[in-house]
Design a protein around this motif. Sequence first.
Motif, PDB file in Angstrom:
ATOM      1  N   ALA A   1      -5.026  24.242 -20.715  1.00 37.57           N
ATOM      2  CA  ALA A   1      -6.412  24.679 -20.513  1.00 37.57           C
ATOM      3  C   ALA A   1      -7.300  23.483 -20.183  1.00 37.57           C
ATOM      4  O   ALA A   1      -8.156  23.550 -19.302  1.00 37.57           O
ATOM      5  CB  ALA A   1      -6.910  25.389 -21.774  1.00 37.57           C
ATOM      6  N   GLU A   2      -7.043  22.383 -20.884  1.00 32.55           N
ATOM      7  CA  GLU A   2      -7.838  21.184 -20.662  1.00 32.55           C
ATOM      8  C   GLU A   2      -7.637  20.678 -19.233  1.00 32.55           C
ATOM      9  O   GLU A   2      -8.581  20.273 -18.544  1.00 32.55           O
ATOM     10  CB  GLU A   2      -7.451  20.099 -21.664  1.00 32.55           C
ATOM     11  CG  GLU A   2      -8.467  18.971 -21.737  1.00 32.55           C
ATOM     12  CD  GLU A   2      -8.065  17.906 -22.739  1.00 32.55           C
ATOM     13  OE1 GLU A   2      -8.354  16.736 -22.494  1.00 32.55           O
ATOM     14  OE2 GLU A   2      -7.442  18.258 -23.756  1.00 32.55           O
ATOM     15  N   LYS A   3      -6.378  20.709 -18.795  1.00 33.16           N
ATOM     16  CA  LYS A   3      -6.062  20.251 -17.441  1.00 33.16           C
ATOM     17  C   LYS A   3      -6.820  21.072 -16.403  1.00 33.16           C
ATOM     18  O   LYS A   3      -7.339  20.562 -15.426  1.00 33.16           O
ATOM     19  CB  LYS A   3      -4.556  20.360 -17.222  1.00 33.16           C
ATOM     20  CG  LYS A   3      -4.062  19.787 -15.889  1.00 33.16           C
ATOM     21  CD  LYS A   3      -2.548  19.963 -15.810  1.00 33.16           C
ATOM     22  CE  LYS A   3      -2.045  20.024 -14.392  1.00 33.16           C
ATOM     23  NZ  LYS A   3      -1.966  18.720 -13.741  1.00 33.16           N
ATOM     24  N   LYS A   4      -6.886  22.389 -16.679  1.00 29.84           N
ATOM     25  CA  LYS A   4      -7.588  23.275 -15.741  1.00 29.84           C
ATOM     26  C   LYS A   4      -9.089  23.268 -15.991  1.00 29.84           C
ATOM     27  O   LYS A   4      -9.836  23.972 -15.307  1.00 29.84           O
ATOM     28  CB  LYS A   4      -7.059  24.707 -15.894  1.00 29.84           C
ATOM     29  CG  LYS A   4      -5.624  24.866 -15.435  1.00 29.84           C
ATOM     30  CD  LYS A   4      -5.190  26.310 -15.603  1.00 29.84           C
ATOM     31  CE  LYS A   4      -3.709  26.467 -15.314  1.00 29.84           C
ATOM     32  NZ  LYS A   4      -3.145  27.609 -16.044  1.00 29.84           N
ATOM     33  N   GLN A   5      -9.496  22.545 -16.989  1.00 34.91           N
ATOM     34  CA  GLN A   5     -10.899  22.453 -17.393  1.00 34.91           C
ATOM     35  C   GLN A   5     -11.532  23.809 -17.644  1.00 34.91           C
ATOM     36  O   GLN A   5     -12.633  24.113 -17.192  1.00 34.91           O
ATOM     37  CB  GLN A   5     -11.711  21.641 -16.376  1.00 34.91           C
ATOM     38  CG  GLN A   5     -11.299  20.176 -16.421  1.00 34.91           C
ATOM     39  CD  GLN A   5     -12.050  19.331 -15.428  1.00 34.91           C
ATOM     40  OE1 GLN A   5     -11.760  19.386 -14.246  1.00 34.91           O
ATOM     41  NE2 GLN A   5     -12.999  18.558 -15.919  1.00 34.91           N
ATOM     42  N   VAL A   6     -10.755  24.617 -18.378  1.00 33.29           N
ATOM     43  CA  VAL A   6     -11.285  25.901 -18.841  1.00 33.29           C
ATOM     44  C   VAL A   6     -11.117  25.937 -20.361  1.00 33.29           C
ATOM     45  O   VAL A   6     -10.420  25.102 -20.939  1.00 33.29           O
ATOM     46  CB  VAL A   6     -10.523  27.099 -18.219  1.00 33.29           C
ATOM     47  CG1 VAL A   6     -10.781  27.175 -16.726  1.00 33.29           C
ATOM     48  CG2 VAL A   6      -9.035  27.026 -18.523  1.00 33.29           C
ATOM     49  N   LYS A   7     -11.763  26.944 -20.972  1.00 38.22           N
ATOM     50  CA  LYS A   7     -11.616  27.069 -22.430  1.00 38.22           C
ATOM     51  C   LYS A   7     -10.226  27.608 -22.751  1.00 38.22           C
ATOM     52  O   LYS A   7      -9.705  28.443 -21.988  1.00 38.22           O
ATOM     53  CB  LYS A   7     -12.677  28.031 -22.972  1.00 38.22           C
ATOM     54  CG  LYS A   7     -14.016  27.359 -23.154  1.00 38.22           C
ATOM     55  CD  LYS A   7     -14.869  28.173 -24.104  1.00 38.22           C
ATOM     56  CE  LYS A   7     -16.009  27.323 -24.628  1.00 38.22           C
ATOM     57  NZ  LYS A   7     -17.018  28.056 -25.313  1.00 38.22           N
ATOM     58  N   PRO A   8      -9.613  27.167 -23.830  1.00 38.01           N
ATOM     59  CA  PRO A   8      -8.309  27.727 -24.194  1.00 38.01           C
ATOM     60  C   PRO A   8      -8.437  29.220 -24.465  1.00 38.01           C
ATOM     61  O   PRO A   8      -9.499  29.674 -24.919  1.00 38.01           O
ATOM     62  CB  PRO A   8      -7.935  26.986 -25.488  1.00 38.01           C
ATOM     63  CG  PRO A   8      -8.832  25.806 -25.550  1.00 38.01           C
ATOM     64  CD  PRO A   8     -10.070  26.164 -24.792  1.00 38.01           C
ATOM     65  N   PRO A   9      -7.402  30.015 -24.159  1.00 35.58           N
ATOM     66  CA  PRO A   9      -7.462  31.460 -24.417  1.00 35.58           C
ATOM     67  C   PRO A   9      -7.700  31.736 -25.898  1.00 35.58           C
ATOM     68  O   PRO A   9      -7.238  30.979 -26.759  1.00 35.58           O
ATOM     69  CB  PRO A   9      -6.098  31.965 -23.975  1.00 35.58           C
ATOM     70  CG  PRO A   9      -5.204  30.765 -23.976  1.00 35.58           C
ATOM     71  CD  PRO A   9      -6.079  29.607 -23.667  1.00 35.58           C
ATOM     72  N   LYS A  10      -8.416  32.820 -26.167  1.00 37.81           N
ATOM     73  CA  LYS A  10      -8.783  33.141 -27.562  1.00 37.81           C
ATOM     74  C   LYS A  10      -7.567  33.317 -28.450  1.00 37.81           C
ATOM     75  O   LYS A  10      -7.568  32.914 -29.610  1.00 37.81           O
ATOM     76  CB  LYS A  10      -9.628  34.430 -27.579  1.00 37.81           C
ATOM     77  CG  LYS A  10     -11.067  34.211 -27.155  1.00 37.81           C
ATOM     78  CD  LYS A  10     -12.017  34.542 -28.303  1.00 37.81           C
ATOM     79  CE  LYS A  10     -13.407  33.959 -28.102  1.00 37.81           C
ATOM     80  NZ  LYS A  10     -14.048  34.405 -26.849  1.00 37.81           N
ATOM     81  N   TRP A  11      -6.497  33.930 -27.929  1.00 32.23           N
ATOM     82  CA  TRP A  11      -5.348  34.266 -28.786  1.00 32.23           C
ATOM     83  C   TRP A  11      -4.674  33.035 -29.387  1.00 32.23           C
ATOM     84  O   TRP A  11      -4.064  33.100 -30.437  1.00 32.23           O
ATOM     85  CB  TRP A  11      -4.313  35.100 -28.021  1.00 32.23           C
ATOM     86  CG  TRP A  11      -3.769  34.446 -26.756  1.00 32.23           C
ATOM     87  CD1 TRP A  11      -4.231  34.617 -25.491  1.00 32.23           C
ATOM     88  CD2 TRP A  11      -2.673  33.521 -26.664  1.00 32.23           C
ATOM     89  NE1 TRP A  11      -3.511  33.868 -24.614  1.00 32.23           N
ATOM     90  CE2 TRP A  11      -2.538  33.189 -25.305  1.00 32.23           C
ATOM     91  CE3 TRP A  11      -1.798  32.951 -27.582  1.00 32.23           C
ATOM     92  CZ2 TRP A  11      -1.566  32.299 -24.847  1.00 32.23           C
ATOM     93  CZ3 TRP A  11      -0.828  32.074 -27.123  1.00 32.23           C
ATOM     94  CH2 TRP A  11      -0.721  31.752 -25.764  1.00 32.23           C
ATOM     95  N   ILE A  12      -4.851  31.912 -28.722  1.00 32.11           N
ATOM     96  CA  ILE A  12      -4.154  30.726 -29.211  1.00 32.11           C
ATOM     97  C   ILE A  12      -4.703  30.297 -30.567  1.00 32.11           C
ATOM     98  O   ILE A  12      -4.000  29.693 -31.375  1.00 32.11           O
ATOM     99  CB  ILE A  12      -4.226  29.564 -28.196  1.00 32.11           C
ATOM    100  CG1 ILE A  12      -3.191  28.477 -28.546  1.00 32.11           C
ATOM    101  CG2 ILE A  12      -5.594  28.932 -28.153  1.00 32.11           C
ATOM    102  CD1 ILE A  12      -1.768  28.883 -28.411  1.00 32.11           C
ATOM    103  N   TYR A  13      -5.993  30.637 -30.835  1.00 29.36           N
ATOM    104  CA  TYR A  13      -6.569  30.196 -32.104  1.00 29.36           C
ATOM    105  C   TYR A  13      -5.871  30.813 -33.303  1.00 29.36           C
ATOM    106  O   TYR A  13      -5.781  30.201 -34.370  1.00 29.36           O
ATOM    107  CB  TYR A  13      -8.078  30.460 -32.124  1.00 29.36           C
ATOM    108  CG  TYR A  13      -8.779  29.499 -31.197  1.00 29.36           C
ATOM    109  CD1 TYR A  13      -9.000  28.183 -31.598  1.00 29.36           C
ATOM    110  CD2 TYR A  13      -9.151  29.876 -29.910  1.00 29.36           C
ATOM    111  CE1 TYR A  13      -9.591  27.268 -30.740  1.00 29.36           C
ATOM    112  CE2 TYR A  13      -9.738  28.971 -29.042  1.00 29.36           C
ATOM    113  CZ  TYR A  13      -9.951  27.671 -29.459  1.00 29.36           C
ATOM    114  OH  TYR A  13     -10.528  26.765 -28.614  1.00 29.36           O
TER     115      TYR A  13
END
Lengths: 277, 389
Positions: free
Chosen positions: B150-162
Amino acid sequence: MDNKRRKFLKIAGASVLAGIGAPAVIKLTAATPALASGHGEAPAHAPAPDAHGGHAEEAPQGVRLGMVIDLRKMNENPEMLDSAIAACIAAHNIPEFPDKKNEVKWIWKAPFENVFTDHSASHSAAKVKNFPSVALCNHCDDPPCVRACPTQATFRLEKNGIVAMDFHRCIGCRFCMAACPYGARSFNWQDPRPYIKKYNKEFPSRMKGVVEKCNFCGERLALGQEPACVEACKGTGAIVFGDLNDAKSEIRAVLDKEFTIQRKPTLGTKPSVFYIV
Amino acid sequence: MIEKTLKGKPAYWIWLAFLGMFMAIGAACYVRQYNFGLGMTGMSRDVSWGLYISQFTFLVGVAAGGVMLVLPYYIHNYKEFGRITILGEFLAIGAIVMCLLFIMADLGQPMRALNVVLHPTPNSMLFYDAIVLNGYLFLNVLCGWVILTAEKKQVKPPKWIYFFVYLSIPFAISIHTVTAMLYCGLPGRHFWLSAIIAPRFLASAFAAGPALIVVACLVLKRVAGFDAGRKAMNKLITIIIYAALLNMFFVGLEFFVGYYSNIPGHKHSLEYLFFGLEHHGHVYNNLVPFMWAFVILAFGSIAVLATPAAKKNDFVLGMGCAALFLAFWLDKGIGFVLAGFVPNGLHEITEYIPTANELGITIGVWATGFMVVTLLYKIAIGVEHEVEG
């Protein structure tokens, strides 16, 4: 299908035993022969340990094999213990390594204060301290080794209380060795076969990397024979073997009459080997 | 992202070759041990666990220590740890890989390792250890990878990962608790039969794991131009000092119980570790120098880290953390496991000295762990640089 066949085999085996075996010995093994490495046997879950441990224990139901060792008689006749140990080595293809590091032993001699660490006293006579005593697996009612084993390679046979090993399932993690308070377990640090002096074809030899220990001669009981060490001391009463739950058994008669001690009773493992000192 | 491991300065390749050499030595030693059996080690009937299991015990702590970054960042929203949380997660992966390799190296019949899964045994602590270790490995791979992508794509990590990030926190605690339970549930081994083993393990883990991350950050600052930030470093120092002091306090409590109660069983192993155990006229003391080195290094490094110099000077900080890591390795990675077997159940004493072959395998596994961590850090730093442009 296996279940049916096993049942049939058990009944058939028991019938054959009943036909040819000595009646006194059959009482020990009940209707089901206790095989040494009970492949696929359900592991026995020992009853819950006593809240306060120690001596006040509730006897489990059914056949419960145990042993009384009379150390007085053993010491009157020192060769007897040596012959009992030799009989065990011969019966089970126990390798004899020259160095202590690789040692494999099922029943062995040790000074009294080592076998009975809780019973040694500061002023006991030198004679008592070094009183040759005998150590082996206690076949505990609540064996810590069975609790620790991650693969059920060691398990307690519910039908007679023997703590048995399946050498083919053991992964050699040696957790059971850490768990056993009696040092009764050995590990094959290398291939044991070159160190077996005389090979007994009736019993399997082990491979490197597995744990082994005394099995109360489950394989001999199944054939209606007594354990090898008991047989070696025959007629002397130095070792009495039998069903602890059978009120009429010889072992119970001895236990009722004599003062006996167990190894480390405070740990709550409930050993079924008793000693007369 | 894996392609980032393929480009680097010559120093990077020399480092990998250096590690690769030790991995090759370790592999060769393992082949020898596999063919001959564990008799190639210094272990014996009396001391049936040696260097492999003690390294495993220590490294579980290093893996669990990563949670000291994950927890403040994700639970307390401590933003300063944003840049280094991934380092904690990737260090945990390397440490768990080492743990699993050490367990495999220690098995008498490694080909049967799957028996733990094929014959699940809920009464054995080893069964739970296998579950939590593999679970924690999986969680760290998953969380680390998804968040880095997500960081590489410069987007927020998906919610489910939390969900998995939060799940990894109790898992980190559990890997070290269950490892402690391997020891503290055994009757007849007084040294291990102590309710404080799990807290003691966790305290040492929460000091040793972050200490290694600090050292890694300082190395990365020099060789990869990655700066974790002063504030993050200072916070880590605070965590390390508190955890290290707690560990020393817990070790002290063991001494109190042993020496005040004056029960021989509770004293024997401590005597063996710190003073030498006299038995039949012979004093057994081969671990004594290691244990005093542990005490001196531990208190010395805590003192160094508590000085203002540690907050200003990278060299002082690095040396302090390295010394602390070494101290806790001596305590848990050497002393704790070996002393449990001395004296044995029959009050006999056997000392343990690892063999050269055993040391070769041990170094090989450590090199493998460092290789895994180096490659993962290369990816993480590469992504970081790319994002910053």
